[in-house]
Every structure is written in C-alpha cells, then in structure tokens.
Design a protein around this motif. Structure first.
Motif, PDB file in Angstrom:
ATOM      1  N   GLY A 109      30.593  -5.641 -10.170  1.00 43.59           N
ATOM      2  CA  GLY A 109      30.223  -4.330 -10.452  1.00 43.59           C
ATOM      3  C   GLY A 109      30.674  -3.234  -9.663  1.00 43.59           C
ATOM      4  O   GLY A 109      30.510  -2.236  -9.375  1.00 43.59           O
ATOM      5  N   ALA A 110      32.071  -3.735  -9.127  1.00 40.11           N
ATOM      6  CA  ALA A 110      32.855  -2.777  -8.383  1.00 40.11           C
ATOM      7  C   ALA A 110      33.409  -1.873  -9.326  1.00 40.11           C
ATOM      8  O   ALA A 110      34.251  -2.419  -9.956  1.00 40.11           O
ATOM      9  N   ASP A 111      33.328  -0.486  -9.296  1.00 41.04           N
ATOM     10  CA  ASP A 111      34.265   0.187 -10.250  1.00 41.04           C
ATOM     11  C   ASP A 111      34.849   1.566  -9.402  1.00 41.04           C
ATOM     12  O   ASP A 111      34.523   1.504  -8.078  1.00 41.04           O
ATOM     13  N   GLU A 112      35.549   2.245  -9.949  1.00 42.16           N
ATOM     14  CA  GLU A 112      36.123   3.463  -9.254  1.00 42.16           C
ATOM     15  C   GLU A 112      35.020   4.379  -8.523  1.00 42.16           C
ATOM     16  O   GLU A 112      35.266   4.670  -7.484  1.00 42.16           O
ATOM     17  N   SER A 113      34.017   4.279  -8.901  1.00 41.87           N
ATOM     18  CA  SER A 113      32.958   5.207  -8.470  1.00 41.87           C
ATOM     19  C   SER A 113      32.326   4.622  -7.296  1.00 41.87           C
ATOM     20  O   SER A 113      31.578   5.289  -6.480  1.00 41.87           O
ATOM     21  N   ASN A 114      31.849   3.387  -7.196  1.00 40.11           N
ATOM     22  CA  ASN A 114      31.341   2.728  -6.126  1.00 40.11           C
ATOM     23  C   ASN A 114      31.968   1.731  -5.202  1.00 40.11           C
ATOM     24  O   ASN A 114      31.258   0.957  -4.604  1.00 40.11           O
ATOM     25  N   ALA A 115      33.288   1.683  -5.305  1.00 37.07           N
ATOM     26  CA  ALA A 115      33.857   0.411  -4.590  1.00 37.07           C
ATOM     27  C   ALA A 115      33.869   0.571  -3.023  1.00 37.07           C
ATOM     28  O   ALA A 115      33.221  -0.611  -2.568  1.00 37.07           O
ATOM     29  N   GLU A 116      33.505   1.299  -2.412  1.00 38.22           N
ATOM     30  CA  GLU A 116      33.222   1.401  -0.878  1.00 38.22           C
ATOM     31  C   GLU A 116      31.959   0.686  -0.675  1.00 38.22           C
ATOM     32  O   GLU A 116      31.829  -0.271   0.116  1.00 38.22           O
ATOM     33  N   SER A 153      31.672 -12.830  -3.440  1.00 40.54           N
ATOM     34  CA  SER A 153      32.936 -12.294  -4.043  1.00 40.54           C
ATOM     35  C   SER A 153      32.594 -11.215  -5.035  1.00 40.54           C
ATOM     36  O   SER A 153      31.679 -11.142  -5.552  1.00 40.54           O
ATOM     37  N   LEU A 154      33.768 -10.270  -5.204  1.00 42.24           N
ATOM     38  CA  LEU A 154      33.401  -9.077  -6.005  1.00 42.24           C
ATOM     39  C   LEU A 154      33.975  -8.970  -7.451  1.00 42.24           C
ATOM     40  O   LEU A 154      35.100  -9.290  -7.684  1.00 42.24           O
ATOM     41  N   GLY A 155      33.478  -8.925  -8.540  1.00 39.22           N
ATOM     42  CA  GLY A 155      33.709  -8.669  -9.676  1.00 39.22           C
ATOM     43  C   GLY A 155      34.327  -7.086  -9.781  1.00 39.22           C
ATOM     44  O   GLY A 155      33.465  -6.301  -9.383  1.00 39.22           O
ATOM     45  N   VAL A 156      35.533  -6.981 -10.181  1.00 39.17           N
ATOM     46  CA  VAL A 156      36.160  -5.562 -10.125  1.00 39.17           C
ATOM     47  C   VAL A 156      36.321  -5.054 -11.687  1.00 39.17           C
ATOM     48  O   VAL A 156      37.000  -5.989 -12.094  1.00 39.17           O
ATOM     49  N   THR A 157      35.916  -4.052 -12.112  1.00 35.71           N
ATOM     50  CA  THR A 157      36.030  -3.723 -13.312  1.00 35.71           C
ATOM     51  C   THR A 157      36.813  -2.046 -13.554  1.00 35.71           C
ATOM     52  O   THR A 157      36.429  -1.285 -12.486  1.00 35.71           O
ATOM     53  N   ALA A 158      37.796  -1.857 -14.252  1.00 34.07           N
ATOM     54  CA  ALA A 158      38.291  -0.661 -14.466  1.00 34.07           C
ATOM     55  C   ALA A 158      38.773  -0.481 -16.010  1.00 34.07           C
ATOM     56  O   ALA A 158      38.963  -1.531 -16.531  1.00 34.07           O
ATOM     57  N   LYS A 159      39.016   0.698 -16.534  1.00 35.13           N
ATOM     58  CA  LYS A 159      39.698   0.770 -17.881  1.00 35.13           C
ATOM     59  C   LYS A 159      40.935   0.720 -17.855  1.00 35.13           C
ATOM     60  O   LYS A 159      41.650   1.476 -17.441  1.00 35.13           O
TER      61      LYS A 159
END
Lengths: 312, 446
Positions: B185-192, B204-210
């Motif tokens: 659930g890390a995306d551009e809006s909540n990464a930090e 570990s971190l699942g990273v999602t972006a379009k």
C-alpha cells in the motif's frame, strides 16, 4: 534513473495461414512473441477448433462425453452441433475409427465421412488421422482427395509417413500439420524434409507434440518457446509456420480429468477440475506460442476465448 | 548486469599477493566473475571497489522473503526470461484475498480453505502460500480485528496487509510484527508514512503506481528513504496489461540491469468467473509474477495452478523423476500383467497413461535410472538385465502376484534372454516399442 520501455522488435515473422473456403479462419502473422502487441503486430487471434470423432467417444470421461450425448453418434450431426450451437470457428474431425485396433475402417469409408461432414458445415475443417503411422498414410491420402480444394488442414504428417501425406495435401490444395516428438531439431528437420518435396512452407503448421498440464506440459511449453524465438530472432523460415496445440486428446485421458470427487476429495469437484485442466493447459500453450488449438469441452473453450479477449 | 573478469580485475589491487589463495589477481577476478569466489578473500581491496562490485554482483531481482518460519516464501532472484535458458528460481506464491468487509463466517471459511489447501504432488508439498488481507471496509478498527483473528487462526501463514491508509496499516501491523508481513500500500501520496511503518514493524513494502515510469520513480524514492525490501505493482489488471508490464519489468531488470524495477512483482488475477481466474493466474505463473493474488480457494483451481507452477519451475536441465516402485494401475489382481519401464517422469506419465487407456488393470514396475528414458538408460548401462533382475527380486513383487511374466519395452527386446537367465522361473515378454501400442498389446493378452 528514468525508465525506458525495453521493447524488442524482430526481423522474423510467423506465417499467416487462412483455412476454409466459405467461412474462413485466419491465424498467425505476428512478428512478436505471443500477444506482445505493445511492441509489434499481432493481426489475428488464435483459432480454437472443436474436436469431433467419427465414432462414439465412449472412452472420453463423462464430464466431456455427456456434453455431446445425442449428437456424438454421427460425425455430421456432431460437427453441425459444434458449428451451429457452440459457434465453433473450425472443426477438427478425428478419424479414429480407421485405427487398426479400433474399427479399422477403410480409407474409402473415411473419405465418405469427410465428404458428408464438409457438405454439412461451412466453417473450416481440420482432418486428422488416427495417429497410426502406416494407416494414416493411406487414410489421409484418400481424405485429401475427397476434400479437394476445400482448403482444409490435413494431419498429421510424421517422420514415418510424411511423403505420401504431403504429396496428397499438395495435390489437393490443403494445409498440412507436421508433427514431431518434443524436440526443436526434429521439428525443424521434418519441416525441411517436407518443403524439400516442393511443399510450400507457408502452408505448414508445426505440431511439436502436445501434452497435458502435469504430464509433460513443460516440455511442450519450452519447445514451443524455442521454436518461436528461432522464428523471430533468427528469421528461420523453417521455424515460422504457426503452431498447433492438440490439447483435448491429451487432457481428457489423465487421472485429473477422470477421478471422482469421492475417490480424491483433496482434488475438488471433478466437473470444474476437468474443464479447468483443459482450459489451463490451453492457456499455457497460448503463452508459449500456439495459434491453433484443438479442444473438447465447450466451457473450457468459452473460458479460453474470454482469456484471449482480455489479452488482445 | 554482472561484470566480466577483466572489468573486475581493473578494480583489484593488481599486486598478485596470493593472499586470496589464487595465483594472480586476474585468476581471482575470473573466479569472482563466475561467482566461485567472494571478494572478502582479498584483504587489500578498496572501499570503492567493494561498492562497485557489491552493486554489480547483486542479483538483478532483489531477493525478498514473505513471512517467517517454515512457511516463509522466498521471492525474486530470477535470472532469465525463458525457462529453457536456466531454471526459474523461486516459484511464485499464491495468495488468496480476504476483504475485511466480509462476514466473520466467510473469512473463517477462506482461512480454513487455506489451512487445508496442502496437496502432495510428485513428492512436493504444495499449498496456498499466503493471505492477502484487504482493508475494503476502510475501517481501521475492523481491519485490525480481522488481521488479528486471521493471524491467530493461521499463525504460520504469511500475510499481506493491504491498505493505503497509514493509520489502518499501523493498527494491523502492531499485532503481527514478528511475522515479516508484506505491507501492500505505499503509493505516491503516502510513501513517507508507509516507509516509517514498514521500518518500525520490519515489514517489506508493496509499492504501487500507475505505469512503469511512476513506479520506477517511486521505488527510487522509497529506497532513498531507507526501505529496500519491496514488491512492485504497476497497476496492471487486465491480462493484456499484466503481460506488457510483467514483460517490461523482467526485461528491464535482467537485460538492462535497471535497478528501479529489480523487485518481485505482485499480479492480481481475481475474477468473478473462477475458470477465467485460473487462466489469468496461468498468465501470472508463466509470465514473471512472484505473487499471484486469487479470490478463492476451490480445490480444483488450486490443483491446476499448483501443478502448473510445478511444471513451469522445474529445472529444464534435470530430468523430472518419479519414485522407484511398483505402481498399481486400475485394480490389479494377482493375475494381472506386470510391465517394467524407467523412472523418467515423461516416460512414466506416457506409459501409465496408455495402460490406463487400455482399461486393463496392471502393475507397472518403475525402475530408478536417474531419470533417463528407456533407450538412453539402456545405452548408459542403467537399464540392464542384472539391474532389472535385482530390482524385481528386491521389490517383493513375487509375493504379490501369482504369475512370473515380465513385460519389457520393445526397444530393449535384446535384454529378454539375459533377464530370463538372471531371474530363474520368470518368462520375459517383449512389449511394444512405443507406449501407444500398449492398449492393443494388453487387450490382446487379457
């Protein structure tokens, strides 16, 4: 670090094949790996043919046999049912009755069956022998003549019988399936031998030999991938015919499509298991490069068509 | 991309001091290039060289472990695009989705399905590997409760915690910090915020972006913030999008050494039509997914997908073998025929399949020939008269059957006399050369 899409383009291209005369079907023609339209041209969807036999399929498991109850006693009725009710885009007629261990029917009888089926349908016809090397070489010659100029696919020519079958397919304007046993070099060699007879390489279809999920699928899968890579990256014309996956006959004889829920409760419902087995096997070979599939269960065909819709 | 021996040599001290155990720095460099030596063996190497070599020797796709304990799943570390080049390394994980908006009953049913999903196939234990818990309710309290309940009911099963709301993520993770979950659930809006939570709870971190541009930028940013254990999602959802994204990601990582996409990929296959779902999952298994998310746990679907994963991840250089033993096909009586073949899995599958087709109950003796087919095993001296005789005698089959007739493959007809010599009282019958001749052969005997 900016991302640059690592697209790959190739010098080679798969031959485009058109079959049938009235309603036709076209497959092949792509210059990229399967469904890679994002970096090249994929002009046609793969074609799925419904399998029909010239004898009652009493050795098919019930899941798929019962679908054809009432029509499978006669190949003409069966083929028409596939075309008209199931909307088959092509029919694959397997002349199993000609096998010496089955009814051992004559080439003339087989030719009559082919004529009758051709008269009843307008979709393309794939005509398959019983996979008996000697018998096929007479049966497939007779049926090639019976289907003259109908632009059928005749199969399967193998190392032991390709000469007579290829000559008959050539004389009567058909396409030809060349089958070898799970080896890229054997496949290449057979295609070369057949084209050396004067057979047009663009009328060939390669069958690297199919297998079922769980029963050697990975061999067929990798041979197909290697053939396709040779066609594209090396521009090797002997590897450029489209590929066939004869899925149904391999899937519907294994334990996973026959053992009942009661016998093996850990395997889940037999009905869905059988259908999924055929569909999953077919989908795997779509990913490795097959353009022509022969299948049996309408629900499996429907699922694979939906999958192709999503991929195209 | 890996450095060549000469490129590595340029970074070494070039003193030929032999302290590493190799005669020259060049020889050591060659061993390093083949990954047969470790840079630690050189006492004089510079920090700069260590950094460059360390980066170059990192696998193009980062290894990540999902979960902890026996059922943890290793992902990443792939090195090729096509399985005939080299074995695919870490089989993809199957995860089933549970939405926290489902009723507790529904949730329990799926968890039970996961716990009972294990199947033994050709000696491997296969199962649904993980649970993907989705905060569909958008309620952090509900999410925390559901994750906690699942973790206590299925303590060994790795979890993927799916939410883009940092508050919900923290609520869920605080109870399962020792389980090495994946926080998707890390995306551009909540990464930090997500990076901080992942660090705190060692997830570990699942990273999602379009799209892959945005995804590459985001993984770089997160790496800069101090988390490197990532699993990536390009937003691809249709089969067409999945094939394109997964192909580009794998190619970029392997062929271009593009680090920003050098992470395991998560692929979503959920469909209302469960057979179609199997096919989208087939795409994931064959085309580069490290985690395939499913919507349900039907046993028939599991069996097909487990089998496919096993097939695709088999080592193409090592023949698949089946266990040496006498297999019963159908329900053989003490009078039923006994045939023998080798333990190459394809040979076994084809021969047993044809015997099944014959409908004649049989015993099939499968002899360990190191996974070779009949002719190859015979040529290699592994399928010989004395070894066959020894196998038959030691198998105990003489107590199970009333007759003493052994059917051998037609290709090794030449062995029949020698086997009869070594197996007193036995009659050897030569069967067909090809398996497809078995139905007729067996029916004619019956």
């Amino acid at each position: 670090m900016a991302f640059a899409a690592p697209k790959e383009t190739f010098s080679g291209k798969v031959f485009e094949v058109t079959i049938g005369t009235d309603k036709t079907a076209v497959f092949g023609g792509e210059n990229v790996l399967p469904f890679h339209a994002f970096e090249g041209s994929v002009p046609h969807r793969p074609v799925i043919a419904y399998e029909v036999q010239d004898i009652v399929p009493d050795d098919w498991p019930e899941t798929v046999r019962k679908v054809y109850e009432g029509v499978s006693g006669d190949p003409v009725t069966w083929a028409k049912y596939c075309q008209d009710t199931l909307n088959a885009k092509a029919i694959a007629l397997r002349l199993l009755s000609t096998h010496p261990d089955r009814e051992n029917r004559s080439p003339e009888e087989a030719a009559k069956t082919v004529k009758d089926v051709l008269a009843a349908i307008n979709v393309p016809l794939i005509i398959l022998g019983s996979n008996h090397v000697e018998k096929d070489s007479s049966v497939l010659v007779a049926v090639s003549e019976a289907a003259k100029d109908k632009n059928c696919i005749i199969g399967k020519a193998q190392e032991g019988n390709y000469k007579t079958i290829a000559a008959a397919a050539m004389a009567n304007n058909h396409r030809l399936i060349a089958m070898s046993e799970l080896d890229i070099n054997l496949s290449k060699q057979l295609n070369i031998l057949i084209t050396q007879m004067g057979f047009d390489k663009e009328k060939l279809i390669t069958d690297p030999m199919c297998s079922a999920l769980g029963y050697g699928l990975e061999y067929t899968y990798s041979v197909m991938e290697r053939i396709r890579l040779a066609a594209l990256t090396q521009n090797d014309a002997t590897m450029q015919p489209p590929m066939l996956a004869d899925v149904g006959m391999y899937v519907w004889k294994i334990k996973e499509t026959q053992a009942s829920d009661a016998e093996l409760p850990l395997w889940g419902s037999l009905q869905e298991r059988g259908i999924t087995w055929e569909a999953t096997t077919a989908a795997s070979f779509l990913m490795s490069g097959a353009e022509l599939l022969i299948m049996r269960h309408p629900e499996a065909v429907k699922a694979v068509e939906k999958f192709i819709d999503e991929l195209m | 991309m890996a450095l060549t021996g000469v490129e590595i040599f340029k970074l070494l001290p070039k003193t030929n001091c032999k302290k590493c155990g190799h005669p020259t720095c060049l020889a050591f460099a060659m061993k390093l290039a083949q990954r047969q030596a470790s840079l630690d063996a050189c006492p004089d190497v510079s920090e700069e060289a260590k950094r460059i070599l360390g980066e170059a020797s990192a696998p193009p796709i980062r290894p990540i472990t999902l979960g902890a304990g026996d059922k943890a799943v290793k992902m990443g570390e792939e090195t090729v695009l096509f399985r005939h080049e080299k074995k695919f390394v870490n089989p993809c994980a199957f995860a089933v989705e549970i939405k926290d908006s489902m009723s507790d009953d529904e949730i329990n049913k799926i968890v039970d399905g996961v716990l009972n999903s294990e199947i033994d196939r050709v000696g491997q234990k296969l199962r649904i590997d993980a649970i993907f818990v989705n905060n569909a309710s958008n309620d952090a309290g509900r999410f925390e409760g559901v994750v906690k309940a699942i973790a206590s009911k299925a303590p060994a099963v790795p979890l993927i915690i799916a939410t883009n709301n940092p508050a919900a993520a923290e609520a869920a993770l605080k109870n399962i910090a020792d389980k090495k979950p994946l926080l998707y659930g890390a995306d551009e809006s909540n990464a930090e915020a997500m990076v901080n939570i992942a660090k705190t709870y060692k997830a570990s971190l699942g990273v999602t972006a379009k799209g892959l541009d945005a995804l590459s930028a985001l993984t770089e940013k997160i790496k800069g913030l101090g988390v490197e254990d990532m699993v990536i999602d390009s937003g691809a959802r249709t089969a067409k999008e999945i094939l394109e994204a997964n192909t580009f990601i794998r190619r970029a990582a392997i062929k271009k050494n593009f680090k920003a996409l050098g992470y395991p990929v998560i692929t979503f296959a959920q469909r209302d039509d469960k057979i179609l779902e199997s096919l989208v999952a087939t795409l994931g298994v064959t085309k580069y997914a490290s985690i395939v998310v499913l919507s349900s746990v039907e046993k028939w679907k599991n069996l097909a997908l487990f089998t496919l994963r096993q097939n695709i991840y088999t080592d193409p250089q090592v023949p698949m073998q089946v266990e040496q033993k006498i297999y019963k096909i159908g329900e053989p009586t003490p009078e039923s025929p006994l045939a023998i073949t080798t333990n190459f899995s394809l040979t076994y599958f084809i021969v047993s399949g044809e015997i099944e087709n014959s409908k004649v109950p049989c015993r099939l003796a499968v002899m360990d020939c190191e996974g070779l087919s009949v002719l190859t095993a015979w040529a290699a001296g592994k399928f010989t008269a004395s070894k066959i005789a020894q196998f038959i005698q030691e198998s105990g089959i003489e107590n199970e059957i009333k007759h003493r007739e052994l059917i051998i493959p037609g290709y090794v007809a030449i062995l029949s006399g020698a086997i009869e010599d070594k197996l007193p009282g036995w009659k050897v019958t030569v069967g067909p050369r090809e398996a497809n001749g078995l139905p007729a052969f067996l029916r004619s005997k019956a």
